[in-house]
Design an enzyme around this catalytic site. Sequence first.
Site, PDB file in Angstrom:
ATOM      1  N   GLY A   1       0.824  -1.212   0.000  1.00  0.00           N
ATOM      2  CA  GLY A   1       0.000   0.000   0.000  1.00  0.00           C
ATOM      3  C   GLY A   1       0.858   1.264   0.000  1.00  0.00           C
ATOM      4  O   GLY A   1       0.501   2.277  -0.605  1.00  0.00           O
ATOM      5  N   ASN A   2       2.018   1.185   0.667  1.00  0.00           N
ATOM      6  CA  ASN A   2       2.904   2.347   0.706  1.00  0.00           C
ATOM      7  C   ASN A   2       3.437   2.683  -0.678  1.00  0.00           C
ATOM      8  O   ASN A   2       3.688   3.839  -0.996  1.00  0.00           O
ATOM      9  CB  ASN A   2       4.062   2.091   1.678  1.00  0.00           C
ATOM     10  CG  ASN A   2       3.573   2.123   3.113  1.00  0.00           C
ATOM     11  OD1 ASN A   2       2.880   3.042   3.517  1.00  0.00           O
ATOM     12  ND2 ASN A   2       3.909   1.107   3.878  1.00  0.00           N
TER      13      ASN A   2
ATOM     14  N   LYS B   1       4.896 -10.202   6.536  1.00  0.00           N
ATOM     15  CA  LYS B   1       5.239 -10.759   5.218  1.00  0.00           C
ATOM     16  C   LYS B   1       5.895 -12.128   5.363  1.00  0.00           C
ATOM     17  O   LYS B   1       5.545 -13.076   4.664  1.00  0.00           O
ATOM     18  CB  LYS B   1       6.180  -9.821   4.456  1.00  0.00           C
ATOM     19  CG  LYS B   1       5.537  -8.486   4.136  1.00  0.00           C
ATOM     20  CD  LYS B   1       6.458  -7.601   3.319  1.00  0.00           C
ATOM     21  CE  LYS B   1       6.023  -6.161   3.412  1.00  0.00           C
ATOM     22  NZ  LYS B   1       4.606  -5.920   3.171  1.00  0.00           N
TER      23      LYS B   1
ATOM     24  N   LYS C   1      -2.882  -7.123   4.742  1.00  0.00           N
ATOM     25  CA  LYS C   1      -2.998  -7.630   3.366  1.00  0.00           C
ATOM     26  C   LYS C   1      -2.065  -8.814   3.085  1.00  0.00           C
ATOM     27  O   LYS C   1      -2.351  -9.635   2.205  1.00  0.00           O
ATOM     28  CB  LYS C   1      -2.790  -6.518   2.336  1.00  0.00           C
ATOM     29  CG  LYS C   1      -1.376  -5.999   2.238  1.00  0.00           C
ATOM     30  CD  LYS C   1      -0.696  -6.433   0.972  1.00  0.00           C
ATOM     31  CE  LYS C   1       0.695  -5.876   0.803  1.00  0.00           C
ATOM     32  NZ  LYS C   1       1.532  -5.550   1.933  1.00  0.00           N
TER      33      LYS C   1
ATOM     34  N   LYS D   1      -3.158  -1.922  15.382  1.00  0.00           N
ATOM     35  CA  LYS D   1      -2.745  -1.387  14.089  1.00  0.00           C
ATOM     36  C   LYS D   1      -3.045   0.109  13.983  1.00  0.00           C
ATOM     37  O   LYS D   1      -4.204   0.514  13.940  1.00  0.00           O
ATOM     38  CB  LYS D   1      -3.452  -2.134  12.965  1.00  0.00           C
ATOM     39  CG  LYS D   1      -2.969  -1.686  11.595  1.00  0.00           C
ATOM     40  CD  LYS D   1      -3.489  -2.539  10.473  1.00  0.00           C
ATOM     41  CE  LYS D   1      -3.088  -1.982   9.120  1.00  0.00           C
ATOM     42  NZ  LYS D   1      -1.659  -1.833   8.922  1.00  0.00           N
TER      43      LYS D   1
HETATM   44  P1  ADP Z   1       4.279  -2.684   2.412  1.00  0.00           P
HETATM   45  O1  ADP Z   1       3.647  -1.339   2.226  1.00  0.00           O
HETATM   46  O2  ADP Z   1       4.825  -3.249   1.132  1.00  0.00           O
HETATM   47  O3  ADP Z   1       3.472  -3.657   3.202  1.00  0.00           O
HETATM   48  P2  ADP Z   1       5.988  -2.238   4.766  1.00  0.00           P
HETATM   49  O4  ADP Z   1       6.569  -0.884   4.937  1.00  0.00           O
HETATM   50  O5  ADP Z   1       4.846  -2.645   5.621  1.00  0.00           O
HETATM   51  O6  ADP Z   1       5.654  -2.399   3.202  1.00  0.00           O
HETATM   52  O7  ADP Z   1       7.139  -3.343   4.979  1.00  0.00           O
HETATM   53  C1  ADP Z   1       8.344  -3.348   4.229  1.00  0.00           C
HETATM   54  C2  ADP Z   1       9.469  -2.658   4.993  1.00  0.00           C
HETATM   55  O8  ADP Z   1       9.881  -3.455   6.101  1.00  0.00           O
HETATM   56  C3  ADP Z   1      10.752  -2.485   4.220  1.00  0.00           C
HETATM   57  O9  ADP Z   1      10.694  -1.388   3.368  1.00  0.00           O
HETATM   58  C4  ADP Z   1      11.799  -2.312   5.335  1.00  0.00           C
HETATM   59  O10 ADP Z   1      11.996  -0.946   5.597  1.00  0.00           O
HETATM   60  C5  ADP Z   1      11.132  -2.927   6.561  1.00  0.00           C
HETATM   61  N1  ADP Z   1      11.869  -4.024   7.214  1.00  0.00           N
HETATM   62  C6  ADP Z   1      11.761  -4.275   8.537  1.00  0.00           C
HETATM   63  N2  ADP Z   1      12.496  -5.332   8.886  1.00  0.00           N
HETATM   64  C7  ADP Z   1      13.099  -5.779   7.750  1.00  0.00           C
HETATM   65  C8  ADP Z   1      13.988  -6.874   7.468  1.00  0.00           C
HETATM   66  N3  ADP Z   1      14.399  -7.714   8.435  1.00  0.00           N
HETATM   67  N4  ADP Z   1      14.419  -7.044   6.200  1.00  0.00           N
HETATM   68  C9  ADP Z   1      14.002  -6.207   5.224  1.00  0.00           C
HETATM   69  N5  ADP Z   1      13.153  -5.161   5.432  1.00  0.00           N
HETATM   70  C10 ADP Z   1      12.706  -4.941   6.681  1.00  0.00           C
HETATM   71 MG    MG Z   2       2.812  -3.387   5.244  1.00  0.00          MG
END
Ligand code: ADP
Ligand code: MG
Length: 320
Positions: A21-22, A282, A220, A137
């Site tokens: 979403g970001n 994720k 999601k 959240k």
């Molecule tokens: P999305 O909008 O795709 O759900 P998020 O911002 O929720 O994205 O999650 C992705 C982010 O998680 C990455 O951009 C990174 O900054 C962060 N992150 C946190 N821990 C880790 C990790 N162990 N390895 C890689 N990225 C990480």
């Molecule tokens: Mg996210």
Amino acid sequence: METETRGSRRVNKRIVIALGGNALGLNFQDQMAAAGRAAKIIAGLVRDGYEVVVSHGNGPQVGMIDRAMGMLAAEEPDLAQAPLSVCVAMTQGYIGYDLQNFLREELLRMGIDKPVTSLVTQVVVDRSDEAFANPTKPIGRFMDREEAAAWERRGCRVIEDSGRGYRRVVPSPKPVDIVEIETIRSLLDCGQVVVACGGGGIPVVREGCSLRGVSAVIDKDFASARLARMIGADYLVILTAVERVAVNYAKPDQRWLSRISVEEARAYIAQGQFAPGSMLPKVEAAVEFASSLPGRRALITLLEKAGEGLKGETGTVICA
Ligand code: ADP
Ligand code: MG
């Protein structure tokens, strides 16, 4: 509930693509540009022969709509605040609208005449999910104390978020079932590209014959894993802002992971390697999908690297 639909009839690999979403931007123009970029890449995968379902996040977008509806309700005494489930439905509509149009356009440019449908999708959650007693959240923007108090008077939970101000928090229950799953399967079976489970799906609980929207936002990544299992997908592809998952993330001894087993992933989760609310869901979603049936895999990578990732050339692959 779980089905294995990989019949002899199916030759193409079926994938669920979960878009962050970001990565969709914070305003309408940015979203159009982002959806256009995503559509080019997803259309390329369709051309390569993948059967594709697209899901997407909505964190920033649901916060914006919720706020807009709040401002309207403050102005119009007769208008109640829009329920959060309705705000999620709105984000599915306007994000799906951009995605389906750009996908259709990119496919046509490639000479592929394939219908693209985005589906208002409801996801069943469990009323007794512990998330309802413990909302965690954060959604929307940061607020001052006065504004936060006004939300509290309306019965909403607000937290002070690490010195940056106040934010509304909502429950994030786990997805249990997807109401429109048969429709998604039918559309896929007749060769369509489907956008579904946007923003994790509209959270609903079953009450006899009725489905009642609840005030929550489903993650999601978890909804996409559930969707991937229920349509018998081969691959769950989570596209986000990093090319690979790391251990010791952002530390001097950071190490990027290219291919890990479900057991290794579980061990890293137990060590607290992944940030809750961003990378943790994720990796948990990837583990859930990859461990659900032999042969299933999950990939976490950048949008631009999706094709290479599916060929095993980059990204982090989690497999049994
Ligand atoms: P999305 O909008 O795709 O759900 P998020 O911002 O929720 O994205 O999650 C992705 C982010 O998680 C990455 O951009 C990174 O900054 C962060 N992150 C946190 N821990 C880790 C990790 N162990 N390895 C890689 N990225 C990480
Ligand atoms: Mg996210």
